[in-house]
Write a protein that holds these residues in place. Structure first.
Motif, PDB file in Angstrom:
ATOM      1  N   LEU A 117       0.970  -1.115   0.147  1.00  0.00           N
ATOM      2  CA  LEU A 117      -0.120  -0.011  -0.070  1.00  0.00           C
ATOM      3  C   LEU A 117       0.915   1.261   0.032  1.00  0.00           C
ATOM      4  CD1 LEU A 117      -2.721  -0.895   2.759  1.00  0.00           C
ATOM      5  CD2 LEU A 117      -2.723  -1.485   0.334  1.00  0.00           C
ATOM      6  N   GLY A 118       0.384   2.204  -0.974  1.00  0.00           N
ATOM      7  CA  GLY A 118       1.416   3.415  -1.083  1.00  0.00           C
ATOM      8  C   GLY A 118       2.732   3.284  -1.406  1.00  0.00           C
ATOM      9  N   THR A 119       2.824   2.664  -2.656  1.00  0.00           N
ATOM     10  CA  THR A 119       4.029   2.105  -3.396  1.00  0.00           C
ATOM     11  C   THR A 119       4.859   3.119  -3.945  1.00  0.00           C
ATOM     12  OG1 THR A 119       4.944   0.433  -4.993  1.00  0.00           O
ATOM     13  CG2 THR A 119       3.197   1.739  -5.819  1.00  0.00           C
ATOM     14  N   GLY A 120       4.360   4.479  -3.971  1.00  0.00           N
ATOM     15  CA  GLY A 120       5.287   5.631  -4.635  1.00  0.00           C
ATOM     16  C   GLY A 120       5.946   5.067  -6.062  1.00  0.00           C
ATOM     17  N   THR A 140      -0.565  -0.286  -4.450  1.00  0.00           N
ATOM     18  CA  THR A 140      -1.402   0.707  -4.585  1.00  0.00           C
ATOM     19  C   THR A 140      -0.801   1.873  -4.364  1.00  0.00           C
ATOM     20  OG1 THR A 140      -2.190   0.886  -2.239  1.00  0.00           O
ATOM     21  CG2 THR A 140      -3.100  -0.907  -3.459  1.00  0.00           C
ATOM     22  N   ASP A 141      -1.640   3.035  -4.732  1.00  0.00           N
ATOM     23  CA  ASP A 141      -1.072   4.483  -4.224  1.00  0.00           C
ATOM     24  C   ASP A 141      -2.174   5.288  -4.545  1.00  0.00           C
ATOM     25  OD1 ASP A 141       1.578   5.674  -3.662  1.00  0.00           O
ATOM     26  OD2 ASP A 141       0.063   7.033  -4.037  1.00  0.00           O
ATOM     27  N   ILE A 142      -2.667   6.328  -3.658  1.00  0.00           N
ATOM     28  CA  ILE A 142      -3.797   7.152  -3.977  1.00  0.00           C
ATOM     29  C   ILE A 142      -3.372   7.943  -5.020  1.00  0.00           C
ATOM     30  CG2 ILE A 142      -3.137   9.054  -2.455  1.00  0.00           C
ATOM     31  CD1 ILE A 142      -5.996   8.974  -1.357  1.00  0.00           C
ATOM     32  N   SER A 143      -2.166   8.323  -5.424  1.00  0.00           N
ATOM     33  CA  SER A 143      -1.620   9.059  -6.410  1.00  0.00           C
ATOM     34  C   SER A 143      -1.259   8.372  -7.707  1.00  0.00           C
ATOM     35  CB  SER A 143      -0.500   9.789  -6.161  1.00  0.00           C
ATOM     36  OG  SER A 143       0.487  10.137  -7.214  1.00  0.00           O
ATOM     37  N   CYS A 168      -5.995   3.739  -5.372  1.00  0.00           N
ATOM     38  CA  CYS A 168      -7.046   3.950  -4.423  1.00  0.00           C
ATOM     39  C   CYS A 168      -6.640   4.163  -2.812  1.00  0.00           C
ATOM     40  CB  CYS A 168      -7.850   2.312  -4.342  1.00  0.00           C
ATOM     41  SG  CYS A 168      -7.443   1.083  -3.195  1.00  0.00           S
ATOM     42  N   ASP A 169      -7.485   4.255  -2.160  1.00  0.00           N
ATOM     43  CA  ASP A 169      -7.384   4.955  -0.970  1.00  0.00           C
ATOM     44  C   ASP A 169      -7.088   3.748   0.140  1.00  0.00           C
ATOM     45  OD1 ASP A 169      -7.352   6.400   1.612  1.00  0.00           O
ATOM     46  OD2 ASP A 169      -9.292   7.374   1.241  1.00  0.00           O
ATOM     47  N   TRP A 170      -5.858   3.743   0.242  1.00  0.00           N
ATOM     48  CA  TRP A 170      -5.455   2.475   1.351  1.00  0.00           C
ATOM     49  C   TRP A 170      -6.376   1.391   1.037  1.00  0.00           C
ATOM     50  CZ3 TRP A 170      -1.291   3.697   2.264  1.00  0.00           C
ATOM     51  CH2 TRP A 170      -1.012   5.033   2.747  1.00  0.00           C
ATOM     52  N   LEU A 171      -7.334   0.589   1.730  1.00  0.00           N
ATOM     53  CA  LEU A 171      -7.788  -0.680   1.378  1.00  0.00           C
ATOM     54  C   LEU A 171      -9.147  -0.493   0.902  1.00  0.00           C
ATOM     55  CD1 LEU A 171      -6.141  -2.912   4.180  1.00  0.00           C
ATOM     56  CD2 LEU A 171      -5.845  -3.191   1.722  1.00  0.00           C
ATOM     57  N   SER A 184       3.591  -1.911   3.942  1.00  0.00           N
ATOM     58  CA  SER A 184       3.474  -0.486   3.375  1.00  0.00           C
ATOM     59  C   SER A 184       4.274   0.342   4.489  1.00  0.00           C
ATOM     60  CB  SER A 184       2.210  -0.155   3.863  1.00  0.00           C
ATOM     61  OG  SER A 184       1.786   1.331   3.580  1.00  0.00           O
ATOM     62  N   ASN A 185       4.927   1.530   3.426  1.00  0.00           N
ATOM     63  CA  ASN A 185       5.625   2.704   4.189  1.00  0.00           C
ATOM     64  C   ASN A 185       4.621   3.783   4.148  1.00  0.00           C
ATOM     65  OD1 ASN A 185       7.314   4.709   4.979  1.00  0.00           O
ATOM     66  ND2 ASN A 185       8.612   4.488   3.065  1.00  0.00           N
ATOM     67  N   PRO A 186       3.802   3.961   4.986  1.00  0.00           N
ATOM     68  CA  PRO A 186       2.772   4.933   5.041  1.00  0.00           C
ATOM     69  C   PRO A 186       3.278   6.270   5.548  1.00  0.00           C
ATOM     70  CG  PRO A 186       2.510   3.713   7.026  1.00  0.00           C
ATOM     71  CD  PRO A 186       3.565   3.234   6.412  1.00  0.00           C
ATOM     72  N   ILE A 208       1.329  14.685   0.629  1.00  0.00           N
ATOM     73  CA  ILE A 208       0.520  13.258   0.690  1.00  0.00           C
ATOM     74  C   ILE A 208       1.166  12.081   1.249  1.00  0.00           C
ATOM     75  CG2 ILE A 208       0.430  12.619  -1.729  1.00  0.00           C
ATOM     76  CD1 ILE A 208      -2.547  12.213  -0.701  1.00  0.00           C
ATOM     77  N   SER A 209       2.696  12.159   0.821  1.00  0.00           N
ATOM     78  CA  SER A 209       3.607  11.241   1.148  1.00  0.00           C
ATOM     79  C   SER A 209       4.285  11.309   2.603  1.00  0.00           C
ATOM     80  CB  SER A 209       4.712  10.788   0.156  1.00  0.00           C
ATOM     81  OG  SER A 209       5.569  12.025   0.214  1.00  0.00           O
ATOM     82  N   LEU A 210       3.937  12.514   3.267  1.00  0.00           N
ATOM     83  CA  LEU A 210       4.415  12.733   4.551  1.00  0.00           C
ATOM     84  C   LEU A 210       3.538  12.750   5.680  1.00  0.00           C
ATOM     85  CD1 LEU A 210       6.850  15.808   3.257  1.00  0.00           C
ATOM     86  CD2 LEU A 210       7.410  13.420   3.750  1.00  0.00           C
TER      87      LEU A 210
HETATM   88  C1  LIG Z   1       6.395   7.673   2.576  1.00  0.00           C
HETATM   89  S1  LIG Z   1       5.719   7.329   0.842  1.00  0.00           S
HETATM   90  C2  LIG Z   1       6.290   5.786   0.633  1.00  0.00           C
HETATM   91  C3  LIG Z   1       6.425   5.389  -0.911  1.00  0.00           C
HETATM   92  C4  LIG Z   1       7.310   4.337  -1.154  1.00  0.00           C
HETATM   93  N1  LIG Z   1       6.573   3.171  -0.684  1.00  0.00           N
HETATM   94  C5  LIG Z   1       8.654   4.290  -0.496  1.00  0.00           C
HETATM   95  O1  LIG Z   1       9.009   3.448   0.372  1.00  0.00           O
HETATM   96  O2  LIG Z   1       9.320   4.914  -1.144  1.00  0.00           O
HETATM   97  C6  LIG Z   1       4.166   7.133   1.255  1.00  0.00           C
HETATM   98  C7  LIG Z   1       3.192   6.785  -0.225  1.00  0.00           C
HETATM   99  O3  LIG Z   1       1.717   6.688   0.297  1.00  0.00           O
HETATM  100  C8  LIG Z   1       0.876   7.216  -0.456  1.00  0.00           C
HETATM  101  N2  LIG Z   1      -0.190   7.370   0.075  1.00  0.00           N
HETATM  102  C9  LIG Z   1      -0.595   8.346   0.811  1.00  0.00           C
HETATM  103  N3  LIG Z   1      -1.862   8.468   1.149  1.00  0.00           N
HETATM  104  C10 LIG Z   1      -2.397   7.435   0.698  1.00  0.00           C
HETATM  105  C11 LIG Z   1      -3.845   6.613   0.795  1.00  0.00           C
HETATM  106  N4  LIG Z   1      -4.660   7.209   1.339  1.00  0.00           N
HETATM  107  N5  LIG Z   1      -3.990   5.600   0.056  1.00  0.00           N
HETATM  108  C12 LIG Z   1      -3.034   5.169  -0.566  1.00  0.00           C
HETATM  109  N6  LIG Z   1      -1.762   5.429  -0.779  1.00  0.00           N
HETATM  110  C13 LIG Z   1      -1.469   6.434  -0.253  1.00  0.00           C
HETATM  111  C14 LIG Z   1       1.667   8.363  -1.090  1.00  0.00           C
HETATM  112  O4  LIG Z   1       1.281   8.898  -2.136  1.00  0.00           O
HETATM  113  C15 LIG Z   1       3.234   8.018  -1.166  1.00  0.00           C
HETATM  114  O5  LIG Z   1       3.258   7.322  -2.304  1.00  0.00           O
END
Ligand SMILES: C[S@@+](CC[C@H](N)C(=O)[O-])C[C@H]1O[C@@H](n2cnc3c(N)ncnc32)[C@H](O)[C@@H]1O
Length: 278
Positions: A117-120, A140-143, A168-171, A184-186, A208-210
């Motif tokens: 989840l949140g693959t970036g 997945t990613d929301i972006s 998608c938004d998380w799950l 996940s690295n959220p 959104i990634s922070l």
């Molecule tokens: C800290 S980054 C980690 C990116 C990557 N996994 C890494 O470790 O380099 C968090 C990621 O979560 C995504 N994200 C934030 N909110 C999200 C949500 N509600 N659903 C899915 N992904 C989300 C962001 O777009 C971002 O890509």
């Protein structure tokens, strides 16, 4: 002009700016910009560079002096054994995150089906699939911009045929979790602290990634809440965490019914990831 003079001049400037690894950054810039190897930079003290090389370097040094991180200047990152494209829409993968992959390998944890989840940029999944040659990953990613880059990186690193992408938004778009492991690295920074982070982070990584909400833990609660509702028995859950969040995240995992919780340190010996089982 001698290369050593260019290094010396910019080293002084980078030190004045308070950059953490000024010489390492300068050597990287020289290598990436004009292709002079580290060996030549170190041992060929009399090496002279021409006008066009100086101009190219000056342009990059100026960008770095404005605190643009190297990942965003060169639009790429080296992560474990892979190279990844990054852009202004993606979080730049950090060395801290490499420990997630190493923990799974060292613990001899085997799996076939990964959900990330949140693959970036796709860093975690691509790196895992590079090691686990028969595994598959749903990422997945929301972006949607991040999903685009993750796919581009997967194609470049030849893992695309074992990856599936969902924006998608998380799950929220999953009805069940038929996976062996969820990783996940959220985002986990406390919202009010984002403005105090280094410019390299708060200006160049997407908000959104922070943004981890008022206490940095919003994403863990949201994801674990959904896992409780639709997760299957024995699903492994591995999160990256902030170095000071281990006990709080462990409490949330407990609260949502996860067992066998273990915390692992990164290479600076700080707690960096947490593993549990549904
Ligand atoms: C800290 S980054 C980690 C990116 C990557 N996994 C890494 O470790 O380099 C968090 C990621 O979560 C995504 N994200 C934030 N909110 C999200 C949500 N509600 N659903 C899915 N992904 C989300 C962001 O777009 C971002 O890509």
């Amino acid at each position: 002009m001698k290369l050593s003079e260019v290094i010396e001049y910019n080293l002084k400037k980078f030190k004045e700016l308070g950059l953490d690894n000024p010489l390492q950054e300068i050597r990287y810039i020289i290598l990436e910009t004009i292709g002079i190897s580290l060996e030549d930079q170190i041992f060929k003290k009399e090496l002279v560079i021409n006008k066009s090389q100086i101009l190219k370097l000056e342009e990059i040094f100026e960008e770095r002096k404005k605190r643009k991180p190297l990942s965003k200047i060169f639009k790429k990152v080296y992560f474990r054994d892979i190279i990844l494209s990054v852009n202004e829409h993606t979080f730049s993968p950090r060395i801290d995150t490499e420990v997630l992959i190493d923990v799974l390998i060292q613990q001899k944890i085997n799996f076939k089906n990964i959900l990330e989840l949140g693959t970036g940029t796709g860093a975690i999944s691509i790196s895992l699939l590079n090691h686990y040659k028969t595994a598959k990953s749903v990422v997945t990613d929301i972006s949607k911009e991040a999903i685009y880059i993750a796919k581009k990186n997967a194609i470049f690193n030849k893992t695309n045929n074992r990856m599936h992408y969902i924006c998608c938004d998380w799950l929220s778009c999953f009805k069940n979790l038929n996976f062996d492991i969820l990783i996940s690295n959220p985002p986990y920074i406390i919202r009010s602290e984002i403005k105090n982070l280094e410019v390299e982070v708060n200006k160049y990584d997407p908000l959104i990634s922070l943004d981890g909400g008022y206490d940095g833990l919003a994403a863990y609660r949201k994801i674990l809440g959904s896992i409780k509702a639709i997760g299957k028995k024995n699903l492994l859950v591995l999160f990256e965490i902030g170095f000071n969040q281990a006990s709080q995240v462990a409490d949330i995992m407990n609260e949502y019914g996860l067992e066998k919780i273990q915390v692992f340190n990164d290479y600076c010996n700080l707690p960096r990831c947490i593993l549990g089982k549904v």
